[in-house]
Design a protein around this motif. Structure first.
Motif, PDB file in Angstrom:
ATOM      1  N   MET A   1     -15.193  40.739  18.654  1.00  0.00           N
ATOM      2  CA  MET A   1     -15.844  41.729  17.822  1.00  0.00           C
ATOM      3  C   MET A   1     -15.152  41.742  16.461  1.00  0.00           C
ATOM      4  N   SER A   2     -15.934  41.834  15.413  1.00  0.00           N
ATOM      5  CA  SER A   2     -15.363  41.810  14.068  1.00  0.00           C
ATOM      6  C   SER A   2     -14.912  43.201  13.642  1.00  0.00           C
ATOM      7  N   ALA A   3     -14.305  43.262  12.485  1.00  0.00           N
ATOM      8  CA  ALA A   3     -13.787  44.525  11.942  1.00  0.00           C
ATOM      9  C   ALA A   3     -14.934  45.497  11.694  1.00  0.00           C
ATOM     10  N   PRO A   4     -14.641  46.792  11.705  1.00  0.00           N
ATOM     11  CA  PRO A   4     -15.684  47.781  11.420  1.00  0.00           C
ATOM     12  C   PRO A   4     -16.371  47.490  10.090  1.00  0.00           C
ATOM     13  N   ALA A   5     -17.651  47.808  10.036  1.00  0.00           N
ATOM     14  CA  ALA A   5     -18.463  47.477   8.870  1.00  0.00           C
ATOM     15  C   ALA A   5     -18.407  48.543   7.785  1.00  0.00           C
ATOM     16  N   THR A   6     -17.573  49.560   7.928  1.00  0.00           N
ATOM     17  CA  THR A   6     -17.550  50.661   6.971  1.00  0.00           C
ATOM     18  C   THR A   6     -17.459  50.159   5.538  1.00  0.00           C
ATOM     19  N   ASN A   7     -16.590  49.207   5.288  1.00  0.00           N
ATOM     20  CA  ASN A   7     -16.444  48.725   3.925  1.00  0.00           C
ATOM     21  C   ASN A   7     -17.630  47.883   3.471  1.00  0.00           C
ATOM     22  N   ARG A   8     -18.503  47.506   4.373  1.00  0.00           N
ATOM     23  CA  ARG A   8     -19.664  46.702   4.013  1.00  0.00           C
ATOM     24  C   ARG A   8     -20.873  47.545   3.648  1.00  0.00           C
ATOM     25  N   LEU A   9     -20.874  48.828   3.961  1.00  0.00           N
ATOM     26  CA  LEU A   9     -22.026  49.653   3.643  1.00  0.00           C
ATOM     27  C   LEU A   9     -21.848  50.174   2.218  1.00  0.00           C
ATOM     28  N   ARG A  10     -22.191  49.312   1.292  1.00  0.00           N
ATOM     29  CA  ARG A  10     -22.007  49.661  -0.110  1.00  0.00           C
ATOM     30  C   ARG A  10     -23.363  49.844  -0.784  1.00  0.00           C
ATOM     31  N   LYS A  11     -23.311  50.594  -1.848  1.00  0.00           N
ATOM     32  CA  LYS A  11     -24.515  50.885  -2.617  1.00  0.00           C
ATOM     33  C   LYS A  11     -24.860  49.693  -3.503  1.00  0.00           C
ATOM     34  N   ALA A  12     -26.123  49.597  -3.806  1.00  0.00           N
ATOM     35  CA  ALA A  12     -26.604  48.628  -4.792  1.00  0.00           C
ATOM     36  C   ALA A  12     -27.351  49.417  -5.855  1.00  0.00           C
ATOM     37  N   ALA A  13     -27.315  48.935  -7.069  1.00  0.00           N
ATOM     38  CA  ALA A  13     -28.083  49.579  -8.131  1.00  0.00           C
ATOM     39  C   ALA A  13     -29.573  49.433  -7.843  1.00  0.00           C
ATOM     40  N   ARG A  14     -29.939  48.234  -7.348  1.00  0.00           N
ATOM     41  CA  ARG A  14     -31.350  47.950  -7.094  1.00  0.00           C
ATOM     42  C   ARG A  14     -31.462  46.858  -6.039  1.00  0.00           C
ATOM     43  N   VAL A  15     -32.453  47.000  -5.183  1.00  0.00           N
ATOM     44  CA  VAL A  15     -32.816  45.980  -4.208  1.00  0.00           C
ATOM     45  C   VAL A  15     -34.291  45.675  -4.477  1.00  0.00           C
ATOM     46  N   VAL A  16     -34.590  44.425  -4.792  1.00  0.00           N
ATOM     47  CA  VAL A  16     -35.933  44.050  -5.224  1.00  0.00           C
ATOM     48  C   VAL A  16     -36.621  43.258  -4.121  1.00  0.00           C
ATOM     49  N   GLY A  17     -37.790  43.738  -3.718  1.00  0.00           N
ATOM     50  CA  GLY A  17     -38.589  43.070  -2.699  1.00  0.00           C
ATOM     51  C   GLY A  17     -39.789  42.368  -3.307  1.00  0.00           C
ATOM     52  N   LYS A  18     -40.831  42.217  -2.516  1.00  0.00           N
ATOM     53  CA  LYS A  18     -42.049  41.532  -2.969  1.00  0.00           C
ATOM     54  C   LYS A  18     -42.844  42.413  -3.931  1.00  0.00           C
ATOM     55  N   THR A  19     -43.143  43.654  -3.529  1.00  0.00           N
ATOM     56  CA  THR A  19     -43.873  44.583  -4.403  1.00  0.00           C
ATOM     57  C   THR A  19     -43.123  45.889  -4.613  1.00  0.00           C
ATOM     58  N   LEU A  20     -42.064  46.114  -3.839  1.00  0.00           N
ATOM     59  CA  LEU A  20     -41.296  47.352  -3.921  1.00  0.00           C
ATOM     60  C   LEU A  20     -39.897  47.091  -4.450  1.00  0.00           C
ATOM     61  N   ASP A  21     -39.304  48.123  -5.011  1.00  0.00           N
ATOM     62  CA  ASP A  21     -37.900  48.125  -5.394  1.00  0.00           C
ATOM     63  C   ASP A  21     -37.241  49.322  -4.737  1.00  0.00           C
ATOM     64  N   PHE A  22     -35.992  49.160  -4.333  1.00  0.00           N
ATOM     65  CA  PHE A  22     -35.140  50.290  -3.958  1.00  0.00           C
ATOM     66  C   PHE A  22     -34.204  50.511  -5.143  1.00  0.00           C
ATOM     67  N   ARG A  23     -34.065  51.760  -5.571  1.00  0.00           N
ATOM     68  CA  ARG A  23     -33.154  52.105  -6.651  1.00  0.00           C
ATOM     69  C   ARG A  23     -32.182  53.154  -6.132  1.00  0.00           C
ATOM     70  N   ASP A  24     -30.892  52.977  -6.427  1.00  0.00           N
ATOM     71  CA  ASP A  24     -29.885  53.931  -5.982  1.00  0.00           C
ATOM     72  C   ASP A  24     -30.263  55.334  -6.464  1.00  0.00           C
ATOM     73  N   ALA A  25     -30.284  56.289  -5.563  1.00  0.00           N
ATOM     74  CA  ALA A  25     -30.670  57.665  -5.883  1.00  0.00           C
ATOM     75  C   ALA A  25     -29.616  58.327  -6.762  1.00  0.00           C
ATOM     76  N   THR A  26     -30.076  59.137  -7.701  1.00  0.00           N
ATOM     77  CA  THR A  26     -29.191  59.882  -8.594  1.00  0.00           C
ATOM     78  C   THR A  26     -29.615  61.340  -8.618  1.00  0.00           C
ATOM     79  N   VAL A  27     -28.824  62.158  -9.274  1.00  0.00           N
ATOM     80  CA  VAL A  27     -29.133  63.580  -9.422  1.00  0.00           C
ATOM     81  C   VAL A  27     -30.502  63.774 -10.077  1.00  0.00           C
ATOM     82  N   ASP A  28     -30.886  62.864 -10.943  1.00  0.00           N
ATOM     83  CA  ASP A  28     -32.192  62.965 -11.602  1.00  0.00           C
ATOM     84  C   ASP A  28     -33.359  62.879 -10.618  1.00  0.00           C
ATOM     85  N   ASP A  29     -33.109  62.412  -9.412  1.00  0.00           N
ATOM     86  CA  ASP A  29     -34.155  62.283  -8.394  1.00  0.00           C
ATOM     87  C   ASP A  29     -34.286  63.530  -7.521  1.00  0.00           C
TER      88      ASP A  29
END
Length: 190
Positions: A1-29
């Motif tokens: 079993m590998s090390a815990p994934a805690t350090n791997r769950l990091r935020k991205a500014a944007r994740v771009v798909g085929k027609t959708l984008d994920f954008r990191d949520a901010t207070v403005d949202d």
């Protein structure tokens, strides 16, 4: 079993798909998120919120400083249509939820956004499995996850608990590839 994934769950500014984008949520949202979470139809199967904008702003301020979750605004053609969150890393598995899509979303948004969650978590963060809960009354969502390959592992009075393993994730990504050709493009936070 590998090390815990805690350090791997990091935020991205944007994740771009085929027609959708994920954008990191901010207070403005905050107002958009609160509107989704207090919509009587959308919130039937969610944990309740106070309905106070200040509380949503405070939650997003705490989120901005957290390092164990990624909360995204789902966008279509630059317009917000939903939310999704990755959290609770446990070894090779991550949890995902807070998956809410506005009724004006395009028809492919549910499938594409689910595939984007798995592409980001598996291909970019290194997870191999996922775990999550779905309210029992939310039949459309738990049926969606079961068709995707998730296995019900337990239940409480209110929820079904699910696990989906690497082979099922890979099979569904192949089966539904027309909704998300290839993988996603990730833009890192500065």
């Amino acid at each position: 079993m590998s090390a815990p994934a805690t350090n791997r769950l990091r935020k991205a500014a944007r994740v771009v798909g085929k027609t959708l984008d994920f954008r990191d949520a901010t207070v403005d949202d905050a107002a958009f998120i609160l509107a989704l979470r207090t919509d009587s139809e959308k919130s039937r199967y969610l944990s309740s919120v106070s309905g106070e904008l200040a509380e949503q702003v405070a939650w997003l301020e705490r989120y901005a400083h957290s390092d164990n979750q990624a909360y995204f605004i789902i966008e279509y053609q630059g317009n917000p249509i939903g939310t999704v969150r990755l959290y609770d890393p446990q070894s090779e598995s991550f949890c995902w939820g807070s998956w809410i899509l506005h009724s004006s979303r395009p028809s492919q948004a549910a499938m594409e956004s689910a595939l984007m969650v798995y592409a980001y978590a598996v291909d970019h963060l290194g997870f191999k499995a996922a775990h999550f809960e779905v309210r029992k009354g939310n039949e459309r969502v738990w049926q969606f996850h079961e068709r995707f390959g998730a296995v019900r592992t337990s239940e409480t009075e209110l929820e079904y608990h699910y696990q989906i393993e690497a082979a099922a994730i890979a099979a569904s990504r192949t089966r539904y590839r027309r909704f998300l050709e290839g993988t996603v493009t990730v833009v890192a936070n500065d």
